[in-house]
Design a protein around this motif. Structure first.
Motif, short mmCIF file in Angstrom:
data_model
loop_
_atom_site.label_atom_id
_atom_site.label_comp_id
_atom_site.label_asym_id
_atom_site.label_seq_id
_atom_site.Cartn_x
_atom_site.Cartn_y
_atom_site.Cartn_z
N VAL A 176 0.84 -1.20 0.00
CA VAL A 176 0.00 0.00 0.00
C VAL A 176 0.87 1.25 0.00
O VAL A 176 0.59 2.22 -0.72
N ALA A 177 1.93 1.24 0.80
CA ALA A 177 2.83 2.39 0.83
C ALA A 177 3.50 2.60 -0.53
O ALA A 177 3.72 3.74 -0.96
N GLU A 178 3.81 1.51 -1.23
CA GLU A 178 4.49 1.62 -2.52
C GLU A 178 3.56 2.08 -3.63
O GLU A 178 3.93 2.92 -4.46
N HIS A 179 2.34 1.55 -3.67
CA HIS A 179 1.44 1.79 -4.81
C HIS A 179 0.42 2.90 -4.57
O HIS A 179 -0.20 3.36 -5.54
N ALA A 180 0.22 3.32 -3.33
CA ALA A 180 -0.74 4.38 -3.02
C ALA A 180 -2.08 4.17 -3.73
O ALA A 180 -2.53 5.02 -4.51
N PRO A 181 -2.76 3.05 -3.49
CA PRO A 181 -4.03 2.78 -4.16
C PRO A 181 -5.15 3.67 -3.60
O PRO A 181 -4.98 4.34 -2.58
N ASP A 182 -6.29 3.62 -4.28
CA ASP A 182 -7.46 4.35 -3.79
C ASP A 182 -8.18 3.58 -2.70
O ASP A 182 -8.89 4.16 -1.88
N VAL A 183 -8.02 2.25 -2.71
CA VAL A 183 -8.74 1.40 -1.77
C VAL A 183 -8.01 0.07 -1.62
O VAL A 183 -7.28 -0.36 -2.53
N VAL A 184 -8.21 -0.58 -0.47
CA VAL A 184 -7.61 -1.89 -0.19
C VAL A 184 -8.73 -2.84 0.22
O VAL A 184 -9.57 -2.50 1.04
N THR A 185 -8.75 -4.05 -0.37
CA THR A 185 -9.63 -5.10 0.15
C THR A 185 -8.79 -5.95 1.08
O THR A 185 -7.72 -6.42 0.70
N MET A 186 -9.28 -6.17 2.30
CA MET A 186 -8.45 -6.79 3.34
C MET A 186 -9.11 -8.02 3.93
O MET A 186 -10.24 -7.96 4.44
N ASP A 187 -8.41 -9.13 3.88
CA ASP A 187 -8.83 -10.34 4.58
C ASP A 187 -8.61 -10.14 6.08
O ASP A 187 -7.88 -9.23 6.49
N ILE A 188 -9.22 -10.98 6.90
CA ILE A 188 -9.09 -10.82 8.35
C ILE A 188 -8.00 -11.72 8.92
O ILE A 188 -7.04 -11.26 9.54
N GLU A 189 -8.13 -13.02 8.73
CA GLU A 189 -7.17 -13.97 9.30
C GLU A 189 -6.04 -14.24 8.32
O GLU A 189 -6.25 -14.82 7.25
N MET A 190 -4.82 -13.79 8.67
CA MET A 190 -3.65 -13.98 7.82
C MET A 190 -2.42 -14.17 8.68
O MET A 190 -2.39 -13.75 9.85
N PRO A 191 -1.37 -14.80 8.15
CA PRO A 191 -0.13 -15.00 8.91
C PRO A 191 0.65 -13.70 9.06
O PRO A 191 0.38 -12.71 8.35
N ARG A 192 1.59 -13.72 9.98
CA ARG A 192 2.52 -12.60 10.25
C ARG A 192 1.82 -11.38 10.82
O ARG A 192 2.19 -10.90 11.90
#
Length: 359
Positions: free
Chosen positions: A47-63
């Motif tokens: 997100v920091a690199e591409h500066a999108p207009d929006v992000v779709t985000m999953d909930i359960e992920m590693p790390r």
């Protein structure tokens, strides 16, 4: 790829299959997916690199899970985040926590199987992504910014107006909201004193399976008894009912100070179910005594016709102002149609409701 000036998105999910599916659905809908990420930690960097207009985000992920990623994105490179949540009680609770941390909205995660429902799923996902991309991230901060001097000098009928007086004795309030609405709904309902004995209906655009949890959150944060609405029940003073996701909520009778509610299926209206218009319009036809309707943040025009019906029936109408609306869509259209009596900031709406009922 979308045309120049179109919505640019980043897709985050730990499943390669799901990332591919979501990307396909979005790009078929004209959204440009500029990058993806398989966990929350990578998501922050992408997100920091591409500066999108929006992000779709999953909930359960590693790390780093989705909630942690939302919090870091908001701190490092504020970007509208749309959570993708599965149908489950535990996911509903986590999803609402994500909204508290800065996510702007959520949508039910598409299933992997190809069914007749896929066109609807794609349309809903694309609409939600575009709506989220249009969110004003500074609106929530402004909603809690209060300037006593400005309030004291504001002319009657404008944001910040206060007309102290005794609490009203009863009345019906209908609150409609969409993107950016859950936190504002909570703020407004929590600020309405239980002693006012109001009958309150809330229509928040939200998927089936989540409105029940939303009602429980409201119940824990205000003095009213809050439940998800049931077909045929009667609602009296001191009670709040939330329209269930997947059903339209109608008011079909007002007797002995109690509203009778009806839940109906049928087609979506303005692409949504529940639709604010159905609840407000039906209430305008049958509610006895003072009736106030409120239209909060959201994309589209749901609630505009309902506000007009209430105004013609002699009720009072309030719209959230642009400065504190995450998306000044529904309120703006109601204002432009001449259907609103007052335009107020989020923090002034509860007092505005009480004022209409006092008068």
């Amino acid at each position: 790829m979308s045309a120049a000036g179109g919505t640019r998105a980043v897709v985050v999910d730990d499943s390669r299959f799901m990332r591919t599916l979501i990307t396909k659905l979005l790009e078929e809908g004209g959204v440009d997916v500029v990058a993806d990420a398989s966990d929350g930690e990578a998501a922050v960097e992408v997100v920091a690199e591409h500066a999108p207009d929006v992000v779709t985000m999953d909930i359960e992920m590693p790390r780093k899970n989705g909630i942690e990623a939302v919090e870091e994105i908001m701190a490092r490179c504020p970007t509208p985040v749309l959570m993708l949540s599965a149908h489950a009680d535990e996911n509903a609770d986590i999803t609402f926590e994500a909204l508290d941390r800065g996510a702007v909205d959520f949508v039910t995660k598409p299933g992997g199987e190809v069914t007749s429902e896929m066109p609807r799923v794609k349309r809903e996902l694309v609409d939600k992504v575009r709506s989220a991309a249009a969110v004003d991230l500074n609106a929530r901060g402004r909603s809690v910014t209060r300037t006593p001097t400005a309030q004291a000098s504001a002319p009657a009928g404008t944001a910040g107006t206060r007309r102290p007086g005794p609490l009203p004795e009863g009345g019906t309030v209908i609150i409609g909201a969409s993107t950016g609405g859950p936190n504002v709904v909570e703020e407004v309902v929590a600020a309405l004193p239980r002693e006012a004995d109001l009958r309150i209906l809330v229509v928040q655009h939200m998927p089936e399976g989540f409105t029940g949890r939303f009602a429980k959150r409201l119940d824990s944060r205000c003095g009213y008894e809050v439940r998800e609405a049931r077909d045929g029940e009667r609602v009296g003073p001191g009670q709040v009912r939330v329209a269930p996701g997947g059903s339209h909520l109608f008011v079909d009778d007002d007797r002995a100070d109690r509203l009778r509610l009806r839940l109906r299926g049928g087609d979506r209206l303005h692409g949504v179910k529940p639709a604010i218009d159905h609840t407000m319009t039906s209430a305008a036809e049958v509610v006895r005594g003072p009736l106030t309707t409120v239209l909060l943040t959201g994309m589209g025009r749901d609630g505009v016709d309902g506000m007009g019906a209430v105004k013609r029936a002699g009720g009072s109408t309030i719209a959230q102002d642009e400065r504190t609306s995450a998306i000044f869509g529904m309120p703006k259209r109601a204002i432009e149609a001449g259907h609103t009596d007052e335009v107020l900031p989020a923090h002034g709406i509860a007092e505005g409701i009480l004022n209409t009922l006092r008068n």
